[in-house]
Design a protein around this motif. Sequence first.
Motif, PDB file in Angstrom:
ATOM      1  N   PRO A 145      -4.231   3.463  -3.008  1.00 57.99           N
ATOM      2  CA  PRO A 145      -5.657   4.258  -2.477  1.00 57.99           C
ATOM      3  C   PRO A 145      -6.879   3.238  -1.628  1.00 57.99           C
ATOM      4  O   PRO A 145      -7.287   1.933  -1.989  1.00 57.99           O
ATOM      5  N   ASP A 187     -10.319   3.570   0.465  1.00 58.84           N
ATOM      6  CA  ASP A 187     -11.670   5.000   0.374  1.00 58.84           C
ATOM      7  C   ASP A 187     -11.613   6.029  -0.651  1.00 58.84           C
ATOM      8  O   ASP A 187     -11.883   6.593   0.125  1.00 58.84           O
ATOM      9  N   ASP A 188     -10.640   6.027  -1.824  1.00 60.92           N
ATOM     10  CA  ASP A 188     -10.810   6.440  -2.369  1.00 60.92           C
ATOM     11  C   ASP A 188      -9.517   7.686  -2.387  1.00 60.92           C
ATOM     12  O   ASP A 188      -9.096   8.799  -2.308  1.00 60.92           O
ATOM     13  N   ARG A 189      -8.557   7.570  -1.272  1.00 70.45           N
ATOM     14  CA  ARG A 189      -7.780   8.687  -0.858  1.00 70.45           C
ATOM     15  C   ARG A 189      -6.462   7.430  -0.696  1.00 70.45           C
ATOM     16  O   ARG A 189      -6.224   6.443  -0.065  1.00 70.45           O
ATOM     17  N   THR A 190      -5.039   8.133  -0.834  1.00 69.85           N
ATOM     18  CA  THR A 190      -4.300   7.828  -0.563  1.00 69.85           C
ATOM     19  C   THR A 190      -3.843   8.728   0.640  1.00 69.85           C
ATOM     20  O   THR A 190      -4.294   9.272   1.380  1.00 69.85           O
ATOM     21  N   PHE A 191      -2.276   8.195   1.235  1.00 66.88           N
ATOM     22  CA  PHE A 191      -2.038   8.464   2.367  1.00 66.88           C
ATOM     23  C   PHE A 191      -0.492   8.917   2.121  1.00 66.88           C
ATOM     24  O   PHE A 191       0.444   8.354   1.494  1.00 66.88           O
ATOM     25  N   MET A 231       0.755  -1.402  -0.260  1.00 68.66           N
ATOM     26  CA  MET A 231       0.104   0.041  -0.070  1.00 68.66           C
ATOM     27  C   MET A 231       1.247   1.055  -0.466  1.00 68.66           C
ATOM     28  O   MET A 231       0.444   1.922  -0.692  1.00 68.66           O
ATOM     29  N   ASP A 271       1.571   3.373  -3.634  1.00 71.47           N
ATOM     30  CA  ASP A 271       0.777   4.454  -3.223  1.00 71.47           C
ATOM     31  C   ASP A 271      -0.943   3.940  -3.050  1.00 71.47           C
ATOM     32  O   ASP A 271      -1.737   4.388  -4.262  1.00 71.47           O
TER      33      ASP A 271
END
Length: 135
Positions: A95, A97-101, A89, A93
């Motif tokens: 995602p 829930d449609d977001r990366t961290f 992850m 990269d």
Amino acid sequence: MNKAMLAKTTLSTILGLFFINVGIAHFTDTEWFEPIVPELLGAPTFWVLITGVFEIALGMGIIVPQTRRYSSLVMAFFLVAVYAGNLNMWVNDVPLDDRTFATIWHVMRLIGQLVMIVVALWVGEWLVKSGQHDY
């Protein structure tokens, strides 16, 4: 019960319930976990479900005093093995829930994983000198 044993019992229960909860989530929200399964492994649903089984079993095992010692050792190895998904992850990269961290969140996740490994080994009494077990 001495303070060390009370601490171990409390931490075993907290860690065990956390594992059981996450393990159940592997069955109730399988799709959420699938993106972090490394492509190299294939069959993400299979890996999500099998790790869910292990998490539930290890969570129960670390709570029960009679199975705590060996469950904690298996849990430590399991935490090392499943970190591949978290590393995947981070590196790719991926995602959720449609977001990366941001990197800081991945570093915090790594630290959390290391803390869980140490706690598992401590409550299972793998981090004590020979002959100094609390059980």
